[in-house]
Design a protein around this motif. Structure first.
Motif, PDB file in Angstrom:
ATOM      1  N   PRO A  27      43.693  75.456  36.888  1.00 37.38           N
ATOM      2  CA  PRO A  27      44.599  74.493  37.525  1.00 37.38           C
ATOM      3  C   PRO A  27      44.373  74.458  39.034  1.00 37.38           C
ATOM      4  O   PRO A  27      43.982  75.453  39.637  1.00 37.38           O
ATOM      5  N   LEU A  28      44.618  73.320  39.630  1.00 37.93           N
ATOM      6  CA  LEU A  28      44.428  73.136  41.061  1.00 37.93           C
ATOM      7  C   LEU A  28      45.714  72.612  41.676  1.00 37.93           C
ATOM      8  O   LEU A  28      46.294  71.644  41.177  1.00 37.93           O
ATOM      9  N   ASP A  29      46.150  73.246  42.736  1.00 38.85           N
ATOM     10  CA  ASP A  29      47.317  72.766  43.468  1.00 38.85           C
ATOM     11  C   ASP A  29      46.833  71.634  44.379  1.00 38.85           C
ATOM     12  O   ASP A  29      46.296  71.862  45.459  1.00 38.85           O
ATOM     13  N   VAL A  30      46.995  70.416  43.921  1.00 42.53           N
ATOM     14  CA  VAL A  30      46.437  69.251  44.609  1.00 42.53           C
ATOM     15  C   VAL A  30      47.039  69.062  45.998  1.00 42.53           C
ATOM     16  O   VAL A  30      46.336  68.721  46.944  1.00 42.53           O
ATOM     17  N   THR A  72      45.954  68.719  51.525  1.00 41.67           N
ATOM     18  CA  THR A  72      46.438  68.994  52.881  1.00 41.67           C
ATOM     19  C   THR A  72      45.382  69.765  53.671  1.00 41.67           C
ATOM     20  O   THR A  72      45.135  69.472  54.843  1.00 41.67           O
ATOM     21  N   ALA A  73      44.720  70.725  53.017  1.00 42.43           N
ATOM     22  CA  ALA A  73      43.673  71.515  53.687  1.00 42.43           C
ATOM     23  C   ALA A  73      42.529  70.630  54.158  1.00 42.43           C
ATOM     24  O   ALA A  73      41.927  70.880  55.202  1.00 42.43           O
ATOM     25  N   TYR A  74      42.234  69.570  53.415  1.00 40.72           N
ATOM     26  CA  TYR A  74      41.177  68.646  53.800  1.00 40.72           C
ATOM     27  C   TYR A  74      41.677  67.514  54.694  1.00 40.72           C
ATOM     28  O   TYR A  74      40.932  66.619  55.048  1.00 40.72           O
ATOM     29  N   GLY A  75      42.952  67.553  55.033  1.00 47.04           N
ATOM     30  CA  GLY A  75      43.502  66.546  55.923  1.00 47.04           C
ATOM     31  C   GLY A  75      43.692  65.186  55.272  1.00 47.04           C
ATOM     32  O   GLY A  75      43.815  64.179  55.960  1.00 47.04           O
ATOM     33  N   LEU A  76      43.724  65.142  53.951  1.00 44.45           N
ATOM     34  CA  LEU A  76      43.819  63.857  53.263  1.00 44.45           C
ATOM     35  C   LEU A  76      45.238  63.302  53.234  1.00 44.45           C
ATOM     36  O   LEU A  76      45.421  62.094  53.232  1.00 44.45           O
ATOM     37  N   LEU A  77      46.237  64.151  53.207  1.00 47.16           N
ATOM     38  CA  LEU A  77      47.614  63.655  53.168  1.00 47.16           C
ATOM     39  C   LEU A  77      48.057  63.177  54.541  1.00 47.16           C
ATOM     40  O   LEU A  77      48.562  62.082  54.686  1.00 47.16           O
ATOM     41  N   THR A  78      47.839  64.000  55.538  1.00 43.07           N
ATOM     42  CA  THR A  78      48.322  63.639  56.873  1.00 43.07           C
ATOM     43  C   THR A  78      47.501  62.520  57.494  1.00 43.07           C
ATOM     44  O   THR A  78      48.039  61.712  58.244  1.00 43.07           O
ATOM     45  N   ALA A  79      46.226  62.435  57.160  1.00 41.09           N
ATOM     46  CA  ALA A  79      45.369  61.415  57.758  1.00 41.09           C
ATOM     47  C   ALA A  79      45.806  60.011  57.355  1.00 41.09           C
ATOM     48  O   ALA A  79      45.658  59.067  58.108  1.00 41.09           O
ATOM     49  N   TYR A  80      46.341  59.877  56.165  1.00 44.78           N
ATOM     50  CA  TYR A  80      46.717  58.560  55.676  1.00 44.78           C
ATOM     51  C   TYR A  80      48.220  58.391  55.564  1.00 44.78           C
ATOM     52  O   TYR A  80      48.698  57.379  55.089  1.00 44.78           O
ATOM     53  N   GLY A  81      48.989  59.391  55.979  1.00 40.77           N
ATOM     54  CA  GLY A  81      50.432  59.287  55.993  1.00 40.77           C
ATOM     55  C   GLY A  81      51.084  59.307  54.619  1.00 40.77           C
ATOM     56  O   GLY A  81      52.186  58.833  54.444  1.00 40.77           O
ATOM     57  N   PHE A  82      50.395  59.875  53.618  1.00 36.44           N
ATOM     58  CA  PHE A  82      50.963  59.920  52.268  1.00 36.44           C
ATOM     59  C   PHE A  82      52.045  60.984  52.182  1.00 36.44           C
ATOM     60  O   PHE A  82      51.990  62.004  52.840  1.00 36.44           O
ATOM     61  N   GLN A  83      53.023  60.722  51.348  1.00 34.73           N
ATOM     62  CA  GLN A  83      54.038  61.697  51.029  1.00 34.73           C
ATOM     63  C   GLN A  83      53.611  62.441  49.764  1.00 34.73           C
ATOM     64  O   GLN A  83      53.043  61.860  48.862  1.00 34.73           O
ATOM     65  N   CYS A  84      53.926  63.721  49.694  1.00 36.99           N
ATOM     66  CA  CYS A  84      53.568  64.527  48.534  1.00 36.99           C
ATOM     67  C   CYS A  84      54.537  64.249  47.389  1.00 36.99           C
ATOM     68  O   CYS A  84      55.731  64.132  47.591  1.00 36.99           O
ATOM     69  N   ARG A  85      53.979  64.135  46.188  1.00 37.32           N
ATOM     70  CA  ARG A  85      54.776  63.972  44.982  1.00 37.32           C
ATOM     71  C   ARG A  85      54.110  64.721  43.852  1.00 37.32           C
ATOM     72  O   ARG A  85      52.893  64.800  43.792  1.00 37.32           O
ATOM     73  N   VAL A  86      54.913  65.238  42.950  1.00 40.02           N
ATOM     74  CA  VAL A  86      54.382  65.849  41.741  1.00 40.02           C
ATOM     75  C   VAL A  86      54.364  64.787  40.676  1.00 40.02           C
ATOM     76  O   VAL A  86      55.356  64.097  40.445  1.00 40.02           O
ATOM     77  N   LEU A  87      53.208  64.613  40.056  1.00 37.12           N
ATOM     78  CA  LEU A  87      53.077  63.601  38.995  1.00 37.12           C
ATOM     79  C   LEU A  87      53.119  64.266  37.653  1.00 37.12           C
ATOM     80  O   LEU A  87      52.656  65.310  37.438  1.00 37.12           O
TER      81      LEU A  87
END
Length: 58
Positions: A35-38, A43-58
Protein backbone atom coordinates in the motif's frame (compact mmCIF):
# COMPACT_ATOMS: atom_id res chain seq x y z
CA UNK A 1 9.01 2.66 -30.90
CA UNK A 2 7.67 -0.28 -28.97
CA UNK A 3 4.60 -2.20 -30.12
CA UNK A 4 3.62 0.45 -32.66
CA UNK A 5 3.30 3.28 -30.15
CA UNK A 6 5.66 6.08 -29.13
CA UNK A 7 7.93 5.51 -26.14
CA UNK A 8 6.77 7.02 -22.86
CA UNK A 9 8.92 9.38 -20.81
CA UNK A 10 8.41 10.90 -17.37
CA UNK A 11 10.10 14.25 -16.73
CA UNK A 12 10.72 15.28 -13.12
CA UNK A 13 12.86 18.35 -12.68
CA UNK A 14 16.17 17.73 -14.44
CA UNK A 15 15.58 13.95 -14.66
CA UNK A 16 13.97 12.02 -17.49
CA UNK A 17 12.75 8.45 -16.90
CA UNK A 18 12.06 5.89 -19.63
CA UNK A 19 8.70 4.33 -18.69
CA UNK A 20 9.13 1.41 -21.11
CA UNK A 21 12.51 0.51 -19.57
CA UNK A 22 11.01 0.78 -16.08
CA UNK A 23 8.16 -1.57 -17.02
CA UNK A 24 10.68 -4.07 -18.43
CA UNK A 25 12.71 -3.94 -15.19
CA UNK A 26 9.59 -4.52 -13.09
CA UNK A 27 8.48 -7.41 -15.32
CA UNK A 28 11.93 -9.05 -15.08
CA UNK A 29 11.73 -9.33 -11.26
CA UNK A 30 8.08 -9.16 -10.12
CA UNK A 31 7.31 -8.86 -6.42
CA UNK A 32 4.32 -8.26 -4.19
CA UNK A 33 2.90 -4.76 -4.08
CA UNK A 34 2.55 -2.65 -0.95
CA UNK A 35 0.00 0.00 0.00
CA UNK A 36 1.08 3.57 -0.68
CA UNK A 37 0.11 6.63 1.32
CA UNK A 38 -0.70 8.82 -1.69
CA UNK A 39 -1.07 12.04 0.29
CA UNK A 40 2.41 11.70 1.83
CA UNK A 41 3.96 10.67 -1.48
CA UNK A 42 2.39 13.46 -3.52
CA UNK A 43 3.19 16.08 -0.89
CA UNK A 44 6.85 14.94 -0.86
CA UNK A 45 6.99 15.51 -4.62
CA UNK A 46 5.29 18.88 -4.29
CA UNK A 47 2.28 17.78 -6.33
CA UNK A 48 -0.43 18.86 -3.90
CA UNK A 49 0.89 22.28 -2.99
CA UNK A 50 2.07 23.12 -6.50
CA UNK A 51 -1.44 22.88 -7.89
CA UNK A 52 -3.38 23.92 -4.79
CA UNK A 53 -5.20 20.58 -4.42
CA UNK A 54 -6.89 19.66 -1.19
CA UNK A 55 -6.21 16.20 0.24
CA UNK A 56 -9.07 13.70 0.24
CA UNK A 57 -9.34 10.01 0.94
CA UNK A 58 -11.05 8.19 -1.90
Amino acid sequence: MTGGRPRQWFHFGPWVFDIDAAKALIASAPRDTLPLDVTTWSTAYGLLTAYGFQCRVL
